[in-house]
Design a protein around this motif. Structure first.
Motif, PDB file in Angstrom:
ATOM      1  N   MET A 132      10.504  -3.720  -7.105  1.00  0.00           N
ATOM      2  CA  MET A 132       9.259  -3.033  -7.477  1.00  0.00           C
ATOM      3  C   MET A 132       8.117  -4.017  -7.672  1.00  0.00           C
ATOM      4  N   ARG A 133       6.929  -3.595  -7.210  1.00  0.00           N
ATOM      5  CA  ARG A 133       5.715  -4.384  -7.433  1.00  0.00           C
ATOM      6  C   ARG A 133       4.684  -3.621  -8.246  1.00  0.00           C
TER       7      ARG A 133
ATOM      8  N   ALA B   6       0.836  -1.208   0.000  1.00  0.00           N
ATOM      9  CA  ALA B   6       0.000   0.000   0.000  1.00  0.00           C
ATOM     10  C   ALA B   6       0.868   1.254   0.000  1.00  0.00           C
ATOM     11  N   ASP B   7       1.951   1.251   0.785  1.00  0.00           N
ATOM     12  CA  ASP B   7       2.856   2.404   0.812  1.00  0.00           C
ATOM     13  C   ASP B   7       3.581   2.573  -0.517  1.00  0.00           C
ATOM     14  N   GLU B   8       3.933   1.473  -1.153  1.00  0.00           N
ATOM     15  CA  GLU B   8       4.595   1.544  -2.459  1.00  0.00           C
ATOM     16  C   GLU B   8       3.655   2.145  -3.505  1.00  0.00           C
ATOM     17  N   ILE B   9       2.402   1.723  -3.507  1.00  0.00           N
ATOM     18  CA  ILE B   9       1.427   2.269  -4.446  1.00  0.00           C
ATOM     19  C   ILE B   9       1.238   3.766  -4.184  1.00  0.00           C
ATOM     20  N   ALA B  10       1.105   4.150  -2.917  1.00  0.00           N
ATOM     21  CA  ALA B  10       0.921   5.564  -2.575  1.00  0.00           C
ATOM     22  C   ALA B  10       2.126   6.393  -3.025  1.00  0.00           C
ATOM     23  N   GLN B  11       3.334   5.857  -2.873  1.00  0.00           N
ATOM     24  CA  GLN B  11       4.525   6.578  -3.316  1.00  0.00           C
ATOM     25  C   GLN B  11       4.546   6.698  -4.838  1.00  0.00           C
TER      26      GLN B  11
ATOM     27  N   HIS C 108       1.753  -4.502 -12.643  1.00  0.00           N
ATOM     28  CA  HIS C 108       1.774  -5.128 -11.328  1.00  0.00           C
ATOM     29  C   HIS C 108       2.533  -6.449 -11.358  1.00  0.00           C
ATOM     30  N   VAL C 109       3.462  -6.602 -10.423  1.00  0.00           N
ATOM     31  CA  VAL C 109       4.153  -7.868 -10.201  1.00  0.00           C
ATOM     32  C   VAL C 109       3.441  -8.577  -9.059  1.00  0.00           C
TER      33      VAL C 109
END
Length: 133
Positions: A122-123, A51-56, A82-83
């Protein structure tokens, strides 16, 4: 035909321009296209939380759009890569952030599952098209 203008996001974009020779955005007339934006910080660190990665990644899209004189309010098309498939958390977070950044519009959206992205950790990666006035 209008001449393309290329833009580099301050911070990580400057590094990528020097290291990999590509820009983060291009503007032709009132159309802005971004390159894929990951959920990295300026040191290319990826948050542990998806969730934090998506927000960033959304914040990085915002920074890149701003470098070209655009913002999320101008976005008409999103591609997300998306991975690891599409667990419910992915759509939950993406939709929450769409509603936050674009409360008055629902862009077209294409989601693609991929085996890998530019950094091994990365995801998600997001690229957008924006139309300014």
């Amino acid at each position: 035909m209008e001449k393309p203008e290329f833009f580099v996001t301050p911070g990580y974009g400057e590094y990528l321009l020097n290291k990999l020779h590509y820009s983060q955005a291009v503007k032709i007339g009132n159309r802005v296209e971004t390159s894929g934006q990951g959920g990295w910080d300026d040191d290319f660190q990826i948050p542990e939380s998806l969730a934090d990665e998506i927000a960033q990644a959304f914040r990085n899209v915002e920074r890149t759009l701003a470098s070209a004189g655009a913002s999320w309010e101008h976005v008409v098309h999103v591609n997300s890569y998306h991975v690891g498939g599409f667990p419910p958390e992915v759509n939950d977070v993406m939709v929450k952030l769409y509603r936050h950044y674009m409360p008055d519009r629902a862009p077209i959206w294409t989601q693609v599952g991929v085996a890998a992205l530019g950094l091994s950790t990365m995801r998600i990666e997001i690229r957008v098209t924006a139309i300014t006035s």
